[in-house]
Design a protein around this motif. Structure first.
Motif, PDB file in Angstrom:
ATOM      1  N   ALA A   1       0.893  -3.145  -2.176  1.00  0.00           N
ATOM      2  CA  ALA A   1       0.343  -1.834  -2.519  1.00  0.00           C
ATOM      3  C   ALA A   1       0.703  -1.498  -3.963  1.00  0.00           C
ATOM      4  N   ASN A   2      -0.235  -0.877  -4.643  1.00  0.00           N
ATOM      5  CA  ASN A   2      -0.056  -0.409  -6.028  1.00  0.00           C
ATOM      6  C   ASN A   2       0.024  -1.537  -7.048  1.00  0.00           C
TER       7      ASN A   2
ATOM      8  N   THR B   1     -12.479   3.814   3.159  1.00  0.00           N
ATOM      9  CA  THR B   1     -12.227   3.266   1.834  1.00  0.00           C
ATOM     10  C   THR B   1     -12.777   4.234   0.794  1.00  0.00           C
TER      11      THR B   1
ATOM     12  N   ARG C   1      -9.974   1.994  -9.070  1.00  0.00           N
ATOM     13  CA  ARG C   1      -8.915   2.085  -8.070  1.00  0.00           C
ATOM     14  C   ARG C   1      -9.573   2.097  -6.693  1.00  0.00           C
TER      15      ARG C   1
ATOM     16  N   ARG D   1      -8.839   2.523  -2.582  1.00  0.00           N
ATOM     17  CA  ARG D   1      -7.839   3.028  -1.638  1.00  0.00           C
ATOM     18  C   ARG D   1      -8.381   2.899  -0.213  1.00  0.00           C
TER      19      ARG D   1
ATOM     20  N   GLU E   1      -7.615   3.705   3.662  1.00  0.00           N
ATOM     21  CA  GLU E   1      -6.764   4.574   4.495  1.00  0.00           C
ATOM     22  C   GLU E   1      -7.015   4.277   5.964  1.00  0.00           C
TER      23      GLU E   1
ATOM     24  N   HIS F   1      -2.029   4.755   3.392  1.00  0.00           N
ATOM     25  CA  HIS F   1      -3.079   4.233   2.529  1.00  0.00           C
ATOM     26  C   HIS F   1      -2.555   3.121   1.627  1.00  0.00           C
TER      27      HIS F   1
ATOM     28  N   GLU G   1      -3.443   1.342  -1.968  1.00  0.00           N
ATOM     29  CA  GLU G   1      -4.227   1.518  -3.199  1.00  0.00           C
ATOM     30  C   GLU G   1      -3.916   0.412  -4.194  1.00  0.00           C
ATOM     31  N   ASN G   2      -4.968  -0.080  -4.848  1.00  0.00           N
ATOM     32  CA  ASN G   2      -4.824  -1.139  -5.848  1.00  0.00           C
ATOM     33  C   ASN G   2      -5.826  -0.903  -6.969  1.00  0.00           C
ATOM     34  N   THR G   3      -5.458  -1.308  -8.163  1.00  0.00           N
ATOM     35  CA  THR G   3      -6.324  -1.172  -9.336  1.00  0.00           C
ATOM     36  C   THR G   3      -6.866  -2.543  -9.721  1.00  0.00           C
TER      37      THR G   3
END
Ligand code: MG
Length: 263
Positions: free
Chosen positions: A95-96, A183, A239, A241, A243, A249, A251-253
């Motif tokens: 995540a992230n 999403t 980004r 996300r 859920e 959730h 989230e990734n960029t």
């Protein structure tokens, strides 16, 4: 809130399984929880660790077209049996962390999915037995290079790039049958995907049973249960996300990935 099982790397470089507390401190376990890991007296302060993907599977087995509306949007019927493929464990990212958009593709799609984490060896299980092998639930994004998937005919390249399996941020033990999965892209308030997990064609226990008749599932292995309708492309800078109600959730960029210099 449900107990959140995590895997972390400390600032000193040690990797631990643990329980994430509401204070953001981590209660460290002495083994993966599905291998009966017990709490130790080590606690990690917020800021002294980073979250990793919550397990380290020997394999990721994924299922294609497991929601009726998604099969329809792909212009294909729902398969009569689960359609299996695999993603390499090296595709996992936490995540992230970033999804790396590969230069070989001009069309990379998100696919928000419910992920199952296996807790015990599972071979030739009935669906009833398989239910007991599902240790918990987390969130995945089955990132796919859609153009390469169509071009290649088989899916290893399209599904297998590094960072194409965001997973996490944690595992929960229970999930309500009709949990909503959604999403979101960037700051848009409306989801691009929204469904209930009980709208799957083949249920989690059926999938685990079916896969276990092909290959032995091991503790910590991950099953991706398919994506609902609404798949679409990401662009560099986006980004994404995913859920799931009752989990949280993920989230990734998306960032550009350049090919390494040739030697
Ligand atoms: Mg998928």
């Amino acid at each position: 809130m449900a107990q959140r099982y995590v895997r972390v790397k400390t600032n000193q470089g040690q990797t631990y399984y643990g329980l994430l507390q509401l204070t953001s401190r981590i209660q460290v376990l002495d083994a993966p929880p599905w291998l009966q890991g017990q709490p130790t007296d080590i606690e990690l302060e917020a800021g002294s660790y980073q979250l990793l993907a919550p397990c380290s599977p020997s394999k990721i087995v994924a299922v294609g077209k497991n929601y009726v509306d998604h099969a329809a949007e792909m212009g294909t019927p729902v398969p009569k049996e689960p359609l299996l493929f695999m993603k390499p464990p090296t595709a996992i990212t936490a995540a992230n962390r970033e999804i790396h958009y590969p230069p070989q593709s001009q069309r990379v799609d998100y696919e928000g999915e419910l992920a199952l984490v296996i807790g015990a060896p599972c071979v030739d299980c009935t669906p009833a037995e398989a239910q007991g092998k599902i240790w918990g639930y987390t969130i995945a994004n089955d990132v796919t290079a859609r153009d390469l998937q169509k071009q290649d005919g088989q899916w290893t390249r399209a599904k297998g790039f590094n960072s194409f399996c965001p997973l996490g941020p944690w595992i929960v033990r229970e999930l309500s049958a009709g949990a909503r999965i959604q999403t979101f892209l960037n700051d848009a308030p409306q989801p691009v995907q929204s469904a209930l997990t009980n709208q799957m064609v083949f249920s989690p226990e059926f999938l685990v049973s079916y896969i276990s008749q092909v290959m032995t599932l091991l503790p910590g292995d991950v099953i991706l249960t398919g994506t609902p309708e609404g798949v679409g492309p990401v662009q560099i800078g986006d980004r994404v996300r995913v859920e799931i109600e009752g989990i949280g959730h993920l989230e990734n960029t998306v960032v550009a990935r350049s090919l390494p210099e040739s030697p």
